[in-house]
Design an enzyme around this catalytic site. Structure first.
Site, mmCIF file in Angstrom:
data_model
loop_
_atom_site.group_PDB
_atom_site.id
_atom_site.type_symbol
_atom_site.label_atom_id
_atom_site.label_comp_id
_atom_site.label_asym_id
_atom_site.label_seq_id
_atom_site.Cartn_x
_atom_site.Cartn_y
_atom_site.Cartn_z
ATOM 1 N N ASP A 108 0.860 -1.254 0.107
ATOM 2 C CA ASP A 108 0.096 0.074 0.112
ATOM 3 C C ASP A 108 0.816 1.146 0.126
ATOM 4 O OD1 ASP A 108 1.014 0.465 2.479
ATOM 5 O OD2 ASP A 108 -1.024 -0.198 3.549
ATOM 6 N N ASP A 282 -7.536 -7.485 0.189
ATOM 7 C CA ASP A 282 -6.670 -7.884 1.153
ATOM 8 C C ASP A 282 -7.304 -7.289 2.476
ATOM 9 O OD1 ASP A 282 -6.378 -4.839 0.807
ATOM 10 O OD2 ASP A 282 -5.372 -5.195 2.755
#
Lengths: 394, 394
Positions: A108, A282
């Site tokens: 991320d 996720d």
């Protein structure tokens, strides 16, 4: 659970290539199954990415994660930039070598955790300034620095820096953050440049405002990125709102590129989102729940802390191929959870990730067979049946 | 490390029998190597027993413990009587089934933990009354109840209830506790009765007073028990005192029965005690140290928390057959320890137990080859060399 399926190609049947590529093999309504191929391996989609926050999928050995059928794991840029630090990670040979995971890694941008974990945050056009929750040290993260850090980590799929607004929020605030995220997407795209075999994804923002979501998606698509995430969901809104936003965005995303719903979710969330065309997920849920005594199973969600399990000699799921689900009694798991034993966390995390990967494999097969709705219905029915039995027994 | 040795019989070459039996195959001075055979398996001696306090060797899957070469594990009666409780454990089929360990299990009497963990203790001739450290509930443990509990757990080797005095202590206090322990040994022997294939061991007490140690040993030997433990050591006294007490007691113990030094110790303690005729050990050190960032290795004891390891790409021991020692860099272990990650505890515990089992296997081979002194000298030299290098590098 980890056995090869007769109707699904195994990852070795796909050749990883020098280039980042996505292929849809079959569809079932908006749902798709296919594969992302890249130098470090093949990601079968729809895919669930276990979260390896601080260079470890908590309470799991890396080879266990792989053996469960996970093709990709997620690393958190915020945690890794603080410890061990991106420059140090690069000197050590990158995140893959560091954590013993040879497959693809998605990172991320760090932005989400900065806003949720760091203190003394200051956000402006240039980026975000904050203090580390570990040692109080001061840091600045710009869109360019986020991409630089992800590069130093060696990430295969990198995410643009964005601003994620918690819901509910005022539409004006949602719009401001969405437009800032768009400008940052352009800067990240420039910073990322061209990296053969790697990808940078943009993130659709816009909260629960359909028009803003559409505008964000269209503007990002115009940037011609390798993939598109839907961000800013599972941040406090009802599931119906989340699903409505997916439905709003999906028609505006290119069919030939992967779609990643960030931070989602429960097994039910996954099934409903796959049915709406999402390819990647996720979530910390299976790992975090596993550390708190909760098991996700074919029989629904089971709270092992509950006294009802104290003398229950049945395993979590006798049909599972995961030893954690099959070889230990609920009575033993209950004892481990009550005693705060590390093995309890290890076994429940293992079970939960196995269940999540099993669910994804089941959905991939179902989409290939054109029977995703049946699969999802049967899965939900089995949960409901077992939960009703437990409620009746209480 | 877990590979079969060319000079050592593998456990499958011994047939477990219906009876509890001990055999010495070779000696090297007072040191011996041999095997305990019993229905649940063979224990190669000298043996190190990993501690599975609350029905789990902390941070390890049971099959890992077995694969490292551990033939027997220890269970703590105090912890198990409080949670899940002995009667419940019996209903669940016993400790072996509960924790997924099919090999032999030795249980302590519970007395030592009562004195160190429980509150509001009252000890008299009848036994000990105490409150649980878990929920404050009141319990009474007599010698008879301790044996009953160990039977309900399904323990293969049971220990008499004794009173263990912390050192230093007044000789009169040591003597009182030793005599009480002797009377309790007789009561435990009666309570245990005859159990084919199982054993009850007596415990030599007497603190650091040689005459009391000898008297305790002789009185216990007169009871003709299956094995003899040396208790009340590693409770605060210098290593030299511990070794002197072993030397005092050893000539009075029958050569044809196993000798178990309770709660010991460091790798150096193990080598020096084996050289003095001890056959069995248990200790929380490898598991507890593993949860606190300490690694026992061929290169000595390594504190992974130390900043010097932050960029050290070497594994703990590249020659080990244990993946935890071989496949992860010290930099990664340092990161996991600093980040309080469960995987750090898992890997260091695994490494430490592997090192302990490796050391025991090395000693068994060395005794069989009549070269225990050389083996111990070389092992100590390697530790010292590596520690000197680390000190020079600091």
């Amino acid at each position: 659970m980890t056995e090869p399926s007769p109707t699904e190609a195994s990852p070795t049947e796909f050749s990883p290539t020098d280039a980042f590529a996505f292929r849809v093999d079959a569809t079932d309504g908006p749902a798709r199954t296919g594969a992302i191929t890249m130098p470090r391996g093949v990601i079968r989609t729809p895919a669930f990415m276990p979260v390896g926050t601080a260079a470890t999928v908590k309470a799991m050995y890396p080879d266990q994660v792989r053996a469960l059928g996970a093709d990709v794991v997620l690393g958190n840029t915020y945690h890794l930039m603080l410890r061990p630090g991106p420059e140090r990670m690069a000197r050590l040979g990158g995140l893959h070598r560091f954590m013993g995971w040879e497959g693809p890694i998605l990172t991320d941008s760090g932005g989400f955790q900065v806003m949720s974990l760091a203190s003394l945050r200051k956000l402006d056009e240039k980026g975000v300034t904050f203090r580390s929750h570990v040692d109080g040290s001061a840091h600045h993260m710009s869109p360019e620095r986020s991409i630089e850090i992800q590069g130093l980590l060696g990430s295969d799929i990198q995410m643009q820096l964005d601003e994620c607004v918690r819901l509910p929020a005022e539409p004006a605030e949602v719009e401001r953050a969405m437009r800032l995220s768009l400008r940052w997407a352009e800067r990240c795209r420039v910073a990322f440049g061209t990296q053969p075999g790697k990808a940078m994804f943009g993130i659709v923002q816009g909260g629960d405002v359909p028009a803003l979501r559409v505008e964000s998606a269209q503007a990002l698509v115009a940037l011609d990125l390798k993939g598109y995430a839907i961000g800013g969901l599972a941040v406090g809104e009802p599931q119906a709102v989340m699903l409505a936003m997916i439905e709003t965005v999906e028609p505006h995303l290119p069919r030939a590129k992967p779609r990643y719903l960030m931070g989602v979710g429960t097994p039910d969330d996954l099934m409903r989102s796959v049915a709406r065309g999402v390819d990647m997920f996720d979530c910390v849920m299976p790992t975090r729940a596993g550390r708190h005594g909760l098991a996700y199973t074919r029989h629904g969600r089971i709270n092992l802390r509950n006294a009802r399990h104290a003398e229950d000699t049945r395993p979590l799921d006798e049909t599972s191929s995961c030893p954690a689900a099959r070889d230990y009694s609920r009575a033993y798991l209950h004892h481990l959870v009550r005693s705060d034993e590390i093995l309890g966390m290890m076994l429940l995390t293992w079970n939960n990730l196995a269940y999540y990967q099993d669910l994804m494999a089941g959905m991939r097969r179902a989409i290939a067979g054109g029977r995703l709705a049946d699969f999802s219905g049967e899965t939900r029915e089995a949960w409901a049946r077992a939960e009703a039995e437990r409620a009746a027994g209480a």
